[in-house]
Every structure is written in structure tokens, then in C-alpha cells.
Scaffold this motif. Structure first.
Motif, short mmCIF file in Angstrom:
data_model
loop_
_atom_site.label_atom_id
_atom_site.label_comp_id
_atom_site.label_asym_id
_atom_site.label_seq_id
_atom_site.Cartn_x
_atom_site.Cartn_y
_atom_site.Cartn_z
N ILE A 157 39.11 48.97 41.54
CA ILE A 157 38.17 49.51 42.52
C ILE A 157 37.94 48.47 43.61
O ILE A 157 37.56 47.34 43.33
N ILE A 158 38.16 48.89 44.84
CA ILE A 158 37.89 48.03 46.00
C ILE A 158 36.60 48.54 46.63
O ILE A 158 36.55 49.61 47.23
N TRP A 159 35.51 47.76 46.44
CA TRP A 159 34.19 48.09 46.97
C TRP A 159 34.07 47.57 48.40
O TRP A 159 34.97 46.90 48.89
N SER A 160 32.93 47.79 49.03
CA SER A 160 32.76 47.37 50.43
C SER A 160 32.91 45.86 50.58
O SER A 160 33.54 45.39 51.54
N ASN A 161 32.38 45.06 49.65
CA ASN A 161 32.53 43.61 49.76
C ASN A 161 33.99 43.20 49.54
O ASN A 161 34.47 42.23 50.12
N ASP A 162 34.73 43.95 48.72
CA ASP A 162 36.16 43.68 48.51
C ASP A 162 36.97 44.10 49.73
O ASP A 162 38.01 43.53 50.02
N PHE A 163 36.50 45.13 50.44
CA PHE A 163 37.18 45.61 51.65
C PHE A 163 37.20 44.53 52.72
O PHE A 163 38.14 44.42 53.50
N ALA A 164 36.15 43.70 52.73
CA ALA A 164 36.08 42.60 53.70
C ALA A 164 37.20 41.58 53.47
O ALA A 164 37.65 40.92 54.40
N ILE A 165 37.65 41.45 52.22
CA ILE A 165 38.75 40.54 51.87
C ILE A 165 39.89 41.38 51.28
O ILE A 165 40.32 41.17 50.15
N LEU A 166 40.38 42.32 52.07
CA LEU A 166 41.27 43.37 51.59
C LEU A 166 42.55 42.85 50.95
O LEU A 166 42.92 43.29 49.86
N GLU A 167 43.23 41.91 51.58
CA GLU A 167 44.50 41.45 51.01
C GLU A 167 44.29 40.83 49.63
O GLU A 167 45.03 41.11 48.68
N SER A 168 43.28 40.02 49.48
CA SER A 168 42.97 39.42 48.18
C SER A 168 42.65 40.50 47.14
O SER A 168 43.12 40.44 46.00
N SER A 169 41.88 41.51 47.54
CA SER A 169 41.53 42.60 46.63
C SER A 169 42.75 43.41 46.22
O SER A 169 42.90 43.78 45.05
N LEU A 170 43.64 43.67 47.16
CA LEU A 170 44.87 44.40 46.85
C LEU A 170 45.76 43.57 45.93
O LEU A 170 46.37 44.12 45.00
N ASN A 171 45.83 42.27 46.17
CA ASN A 171 46.64 41.41 45.30
C ASN A 171 46.12 41.41 43.87
O ASN A 171 46.91 41.40 42.92
N LYS A 172 44.81 41.44 43.70
CA LYS A 172 44.24 41.52 42.35
C LYS A 172 44.67 42.81 41.66
O LYS A 172 44.99 42.82 40.49
N LEU A 173 44.69 43.89 42.42
CA LEU A 173 45.11 45.17 41.86
C LEU A 173 46.60 45.12 41.52
O LEU A 173 47.01 45.52 40.43
N PHE A 174 47.42 44.63 42.43
CA PHE A 174 48.85 44.50 42.16
C PHE A 174 49.11 43.60 40.96
O PHE A 174 50.03 43.82 40.19
N ASN A 175 48.30 42.57 40.79
CA ASN A 175 48.52 41.61 39.71
C ASN A 175 48.09 42.12 38.33
O ASN A 175 48.26 41.41 37.34
N LEU A 176 47.59 43.33 38.26
CA LEU A 176 47.32 43.91 36.95
C LEU A 176 48.62 44.02 36.15
O LEU A 176 48.62 44.04 34.94
N TYR A 177 49.70 44.08 36.89
CA TYR A 177 51.03 44.13 36.29
C TYR A 177 51.73 42.91 36.83
O TYR A 177 52.14 42.88 37.99
N LYS A 178 51.88 41.87 36.05
CA LYS A 178 52.30 40.56 36.53
C LYS A 178 53.75 40.46 36.98
O LYS A 178 54.10 39.65 37.79
N ARG A 179 54.63 41.29 36.43
CA ARG A 179 56.05 41.15 36.69
C ARG A 179 56.42 41.59 38.11
O ARG A 179 56.06 42.67 38.55
N GLN A 180 57.11 40.76 38.83
CA GLN A 180 57.63 41.14 40.13
C GLN A 180 59.00 41.75 39.94
O GLN A 180 59.67 41.52 38.94
#
Length: 182
Positions: A157-180
Motif C-alpha cells: 500500500i502506497i499511502w499519501s506520505n509514501d506518494f511523496a517518496i514514490l520511487e522508494s515506495s515502488l521499490n519496496k513493493l517490487f522488492n517483495l520478490y527479491k529475484r531480478q
């Protein structure tokens, strides 16, 4: 700047559609996603599908509000909701501006992801090595206190405070699955 599809947001700033809260918020997210990533990342707004339902009738719909295709991280399906979003754990229901949502936003994103993967497989496109994720973005809602459904990781979940740091928030979501993947 990310590759945006469509290149121009489908509603002009003076259109009646832009007066709707959902469209306004999606425009803000569309714009911010475009400036968050570079040209190696594709951002698709409102990808559509056509399919047959169980009765053989043709139906159309939307996979998700946003599909982000990252060359190293995978595909992320994001459902976007504007206004004040809350989850009432005692009811196990989601609300938007005090109105009951017909479906959980997380379930919407998950359904869109699964539908798209099934569509690709029907076209003989192998997606087994492509990580796929789903999450939600609530740009107007501060992080809520209290319980969330047990199948939701906080990073989904990307909340309003996470939206302010969107790339970092998206990376946390992407990193739920560690394998590239490559």
C-alpha cells in the motif's frame, strides 16, 4: 522520463471527466510515475482487455489502473483510489469516502494481474521468469492505524506520505520478490 502509454493522458484538463475525483487522482499518479522513472521503464495507464465470460458473452474491462513494466524488477499492477480510504477490520471491508467499496482494492489489482498473466499465456507468451506484483496507491490518504487484511504486506500500500517518496515506495513493493530477471 518513463515511456507513458498513452503518451498523452486521455482526458484534457478542461474535460468534464477531469472533474471526477478518481480521474484527477489518476492524472496526478500518471504524471508522477512518468517523472519518477527513466526511459527504460514503461508505464501503462488503464490497460484494457476483452474476454468471454463463463456464458460465452464478450466483456471488456480494465486489468488495472497502472501497469509498470520495469526491465530489472518485473511487472507491477497498481490500483489507484482517491479520497479517504479506510479498512474496517471488524467488518473486513474497504471504504472510500465513507462508502463501501464493492471489491477490495488489493483484490482488484490481484485480479488484474492474474487476468493479464492468463491472457499472455493464452498467447503462448511465457511469463514464468517475470516477477509480477500487485499493490494499491492511495495518494490522498495518510497511513491508517489499525489492522489490515492478513494477506497484505504493508509495502503493498502506497499511502499519501509514501506518494511523496514514490520511487522508494515502488521499490519496496517490487522488492517483495527479491529475484531480478533478465
Amino acid at each position: 522520463m518513463a515511456n507513458l502509454f498513452p503518451l498523452i493522458f486521455p482526458h484534457s484538463s478542461d474535460s468534464p471527466e477531469m472533474k471526477k475525483l478518481g480521474i484527477q487522482i489518476e492524472f496526478e499518479v500518471y504524471t508522477k510515475l512518468g517523472s519518477t522513472y527513466d526511459k527504460t521503464v514503461d508505464v501503462v495507464y488503464g490497460p484494457q482487455f476483452i474476454r468471454e465470460n463463463l456464458k460465452g458473452q464478450i466483456r471488456d474491462g480494465e486489468f488495472t489502473d497502472f501497469l509498470i513494466i520495469h526491465p530489472k524488477m518485473g511487472m507491477l499492477f497498481l490500483e489507484c483510489k482517491g479520497g479517504r480510504i479506510e479498512y474496517k477490520s471488524n467488518e473486513r471491508k474497504w471504504y472510500q469516502n465513507d462508502k463501501l467499496l464493492k471489491q477490495s482494492p488489493i483484490d482488484q489489482a490481484k485480479f488484474g494481474k492474474n487476468s493479464f498473466v492468463r491472457f499472455l499465456k493464452k498467447k503462448n507468451i511465457n511469463t514464468d521468469n517475470i516477477p509480477t506484483f500487485h499493490g494499491v496507491i492511495f495518494p490522498n490518504t495518510p497511513k491508517i492505524d489499525g489492522e489490515l487484511p492478513p494477506d497484505i504486506s504493508p509495502e503493498m500500500i502506497i499511502w499519501s506520505n509514501d506518494f511523496a517518496i514514490l520511487e522508494s515506495s515502488l521499490n519496496k513493493l517490487f522488492n517483495l520478490y527479491k529475484r531480478q530477471y533478465r
